[in-house]
Design an enzyme around this catalytic site. Structure first.
Site, PDB file in Angstrom:
ATOM      1  CG  ASP A 157       4.837   3.546   8.002  1.00 14.06           C
ATOM      2  OD1 ASP A 157       5.696   4.031   7.245  1.00 14.06           O
ATOM      3  OD2 ASP A 157       4.372   2.397   7.855  1.00 14.06           O
ATOM      4  CG  ASP A 185       9.353   4.334   3.997  1.00 15.78           C
ATOM      5  OD1 ASP A 185       8.655   4.878   4.892  1.00 15.78           O
ATOM      6  OD2 ASP A 185       9.629   3.121   4.007  1.00 15.78           O
TER       7      ASP A 185
END
Length: 404
Positions: free
Chosen positions: A96, A277
């Site tokens: 992540d 992201d």
């Protein structure tokens, strides 16, 4: 031997930023699409964006008595197989780029070995797509044969929700995101995996790079992560660096300023702050910018998927989007703007339809997090995350791919 099975996975710039060509830790990346997850990927991505906004404002800790929220599964997973302990036990962790804590125990239980060092502290994080709370240990973490991190902080989950088909998360975000996640030392940060790789001398630069290739398959080894530099074989031009933004809450992440236009002359998003992201699927933009994009393309909202939909004739006339970041413009082609048609049914769509992958973030411009350049952007542009206070992007051989 520890092998990579896949990845979940984004101040002023110096006049001549240093790019380290030699990186001792380069790992292949596999994309896995969660076919049993949430069908409406817009709802999932917007929920994540709201959670990231809260995290950026300092609301990162998941209290035990609040640990009951049902969280939807994310659409994509990027799983890294790492070893923990000595002898090591292997764990598959979602990578992540917008969180920084590393934790296990969601699937496979933590195995205590002679290198295990419990700290007596608790650790917990709430995400848009998951949350966990557990106990902190220090242990060795193996990324690849001979690439060992000593005394890495690892959360061992006692409770976790929102994660399936993985054992936890490997955080690649800035270290500041760990502030407030440790009990009782809520005012302390926790050194990340990248921090420890650098301070222990395993990598030469305090940075990590991510690249994927566009894919129309549910599971595909389609990229890599490079710790400590870049892989020049993966880029097709110079890396353009930009300073991290000062705008809150984007400055808590890999945040920067950019503008977006459609075609040669249609402004979509004025200069404002947002983030990259890789665990957000789509391109998210502020609601007013989304209206301008929808009007420019002539698209209509598809209620089954939550995405915009266009006709074949509109696709034939679809113009590129242009992202301008620190004076460098990156062309996002018409093909880059659509969901892979072979995967339409996975998101609840019809095989013959054409869906756009830009959606509204759910709030107007001016919130401090006005866009998210998600996975579909990282598929097209090599992404460098540098703790020196900058992010970088470069074209790749896949920037103008027509695989979709």
């Amino acid at each position: 031997m520890i092998t990579l099975l896949g990845l979940a996975f984004l101040s002023l710039v110096a006049a001549n930023p240093v790019i380290i060509d030699r990186s001792p830790v380069t790992l292949p990346v596999a994309l896995k699409l969660n076919a049993t997850g949430v069908k409406n990927i817009v709802e999932r991505d917007v929920a994540r964006a709201k959670a990231l906004y809260a995290m950026g404002k300092g609301n990162r800790l998941q209290k035990r008595h609040d640990f009951h929220t049902k969280i939807e599964n994310q659409m994509f997973y990027y799983l890294a197989e790492v070893g923990i302990g000595n002898p090591p036990t292997t764990y598959q962790l979602i990578v992540d780029t917008a969180s920084s804590n590393t934790w296990i125990g969601n699937g496979r239980s933590y195995v205590i070995t002679p290198t295990s060092r419990p700290t007596g502290s608790e650790v917990g994080v709430s995400y848009g797509s998951a949350q966990f709370i557990g106990n902190q240990v220090l242990d060795q973490l193996i990324l690849a044969p001979g690439k060992v991190i000593a005394n890495q902080s690892i959360g061992v989950a006692t409770d976790s929700v929102g994660i399936s088909a993985s054992d936890g998360i490997l955080g690649l975000g800035p270290v500041g995101l760990t502030l407030g996640t440790l009990f009782p030392a809520v005012d302390e940060t926790i050194p990340t995996v990248v921090d420890n790789l650098f301070t222990q001398g395993t990598i030469d630069a305090h940075q990590v790079s991510v690249t994927f290739s566009p894919s129309n398959q549910i599971s595909n080894v389609n990229g890599e992560i490079t710790w400590g530099g870049i892989n020049r074989d993966k880029i097709a031009g110079p890396v353009g660096f930009t300073p991290l933004t000062t705008a809150s809450p984007s400055n808590a992440f890999w945040g920067f300023d950019q503008t977006i236009r459609y075609g040669t002359s249609t402004p979509i998003l004025s200069q404002t702050a947002g983030i990259v992201d890789a665990s957000t699927t789509l391109i998210l933009i502020s609601s007013d910018a989304f209206t301008r994009y929808r009007n420019a393309t002539g698209a209509v909202l598809d209620f089954n998927t939550g995405l915009l939909r266009i006709t074949p004739a509109q696709f034939a006339n679809l113009q590129s989007m242009f992202f301008t970041i620190n004076g460098v413009t990156y062309e996002f082609t018409a093909n880059a703007q659509i969901w892979p048609r072979a995967l339409n049914e996975v998101i609840g769509g019809l095989p013959s339809f054409i869906y756009l992958i830009t959606a509204s973030i759910g709030a107007p411009t001016g919130q401090g997090l006005d866009f998210v350049n998600g996975f579909v952007f990282v598929q097209r542009f090599y992404t460098v995350l540098d703790t020196a206070g900058q992010v970088g992007f470069a074209e790749t051989r896949d920037t103008r791919s027509t695989v979709n």
